[in-house]
Design an enzyme around this catalytic site. Structure first.
Site, PDB file in Angstrom:
ATOM      1  N   ALA A 298       0.866  -1.187   0.000  1.00  0.00           N
ATOM      2  CA  ALA A 298       0.000   0.000   0.000  1.00  0.00           C
ATOM      3  C   ALA A 298       0.905   1.241   0.000  1.00  0.00           C
ATOM      4  CB  ALA A 298      -0.958   0.003   1.190  1.00  0.00           C
ATOM      5  N   LEU A 299       1.793   1.268  -0.974  1.00  0.00           N
ATOM      6  CA  LEU A 299       2.877   2.258  -0.989  1.00  0.00           C
ATOM      7  C   LEU A 299       2.342   3.678  -1.143  1.00  0.00           C
ATOM      8  CD1 LEU A 299       5.400   0.333  -3.273  1.00  0.00           C
ATOM      9  CD2 LEU A 299       5.205   0.285  -0.774  1.00  0.00           C
TER      10      LEU A 299
ATOM     11  N   HIS B 191       6.891   5.845   1.486  1.00  0.00           N
ATOM     12  CA  HIS B 191       7.711   4.743   0.967  1.00  0.00           C
ATOM     13  C   HIS B 191       8.589   5.236  -0.194  1.00  0.00           C
ATOM     14  CE1 HIS B 191       4.166   2.409   2.620  1.00  0.00           C
ATOM     15  NE2 HIS B 191       5.173   1.846   3.238  1.00  0.00           N
TER      16      HIS B 191
ATOM     17  N   GLN C  71       3.261  -9.711  13.215  1.00  0.00           N
ATOM     18  CA  GLN C  71       3.270  -8.438  13.940  1.00  0.00           C
ATOM     19  C   GLN C  71       1.866  -7.894  14.186  1.00  0.00           C
ATOM     20  OE1 GLN C  71       5.683  -6.534  10.685  1.00  0.00           O
ATOM     21  NE2 GLN C  71       4.523  -4.724  11.227  1.00  0.00           N
TER      22      GLN C  71
HETATM   23  O1  PAF Z   1       7.050  -0.580   8.967  1.00  0.00           O
HETATM   24  C1  PAF Z   1       6.630  -1.550   8.309  1.00  0.00           C
HETATM   25  O2  PAF Z   1       6.064  -1.408   7.228  1.00  0.00           O
HETATM   26  C2  PAF Z   1       6.789  -2.943   8.870  1.00  0.00           C
HETATM   27  O3  PAF Z   1       6.698  -2.959  10.250  1.00  0.00           O
HETATM   28  C3  PAF Z   1       8.093  -3.633   8.408  1.00  0.00           C
HETATM   29  C4  PAF Z   1       9.331  -2.896   8.889  1.00  0.00           C
HETATM   30  C5  PAF Z   1       8.117  -3.707   6.882  1.00  0.00           C
HETATM   31  C6  PAF Z   1       8.144  -5.057   8.956  1.00  0.00           C
HETATM   32  O4  PAF Z   1       7.058  -5.823   8.547  1.00  0.00           O
END
Ligand code: PAF
Length: 273
Positions: free
Chosen positions: A29-30, A34, A58
């Site tokens: 979902a850039l 990003h 996570q």
């Molecule tokens: O910040 C994020 O998008 C995520 O926590 C990461 C660092 C890609 C790890 O899944």
């Protein structure tokens, strides 16, 4: 642009190249945030690898894993147009097995702030970042400053596990009205988005209070809480570079961090003072 989904294939391929590698790990979902990481990576490395992986470990039970925005086709185009050399798109089954070795985040600094409201979240973050760094073996890996606690813990992991990668911090990108860019901003209704502006507004106030000589962290966070009201506040704190609490702001060595809930969406932001 090469697209690779198998971790071992990517690892083998990268080992044949003798060049500097810039790595930008993402959950897709850039957005412009990003893109600024990718831009920075392109400036300083011969090739750039971006990973897109919505890491299940996570997310806590009941969190937004299933509805986390996924825009694979659009993201692929964005990477191609941004000059990314390799897009790594792994499947969860290639990253995780049933009986896992795991990385545990530090018991104190991993379980305060976001780690307190999301216990175990940072174990998942560090585990996947460790795996991704081992697959890519980058020269430099790029992370946004918006996720300050995540960045702090990743830097601790790299230091404490003697890993061979430079962690590069990149400034938070903001919308014109000050809202920090985040893939989760799409969850906000028009009304909620307006409410969310209280976050950057409270940070600006903290900055301006310090510029005018107010150094009491209690005094500053009290005013910030008033600005953020009636949002549900997870924390408003001022810490030093090592993430220890401070009674008085140490200019140049202090960060003010905020996490609130707007509707059902957690939003976080911070500013160095
Ligand atoms: O910040 C994020 O998008 C995520 O926590 C990461 C660092 C890609 C790890 O899944």
């Amino acid at each position: 642009m090469k697209i690779i989904s198998n971790p071992l294939e990517l690892k083998k391929y990268l080992q044949t190249l003798n060049v500097t590698i810039g790595f930008v790990p993402t959950m897709g979902a850039l957005h412009e945030g990003h893109l600024s990481l990718i831009k920075e990576a392109k400036r300083n490395n011969a090739i750039v690898v971006v990973s897109i992986f919505v890491n299940p470990t996570q997310f806590l039970k009941g969190e937004d894993l299933d509805k986390y925005p996924r825009k694979d086709d659009a993201d692929t185009k964005v990477c191609e147009l941004s000059g990314v050399d390799i897009l790594f798109f792994p499947h969860a089954k290639d990253i995780y097995t049933e009986d896992e070795v795991s990385i545990l985040c530090p018991k104190v600094r991993g379980f305060v702030l976001e780690g307190f409201s999301r216990p175990g979240h940072f174990n998942g973050v560090l585990t996947v970042v460790n795996k991704l760094l081992n697959i890519v073996s980058p020269t430099n890996a790029y992370f946004g400053k918006k996720d300050a606690q995540q960045l702090h813990l990743i830097k601790l992991m790299v230091e404490q596990l003697f890993m061979r990668v430079n962690i590069i911090e990149v400034e938070t990108m903001r919308e014109n009205d000050g809202l920090a860019m985040s893939s989760r901003n799409v969850y906000l209704s028009k009304e909620q988005r307006k409410e969310a502006l209280k976050i950057s507004s409270s940070l600006k106030t903290a900055f301006s209070m310090v510029s005018k000589g107010e150094l009491s962290t209690c005094g500053i966070t009290k005013i910030m809480r008033e600005i953020l009201s009636p949002l549900e506040i997870f924390y408003v704190v001022i810490l030093d570079r090592k993430f220890h609490t401070l009674k008085k702001v140490e200019i140049g060595n202090s960060i003010v961090l905020v996490e609130v809930k707007v509707g059902e969406t957690r939003l976080l932001d911070n500013m160095w003072l």
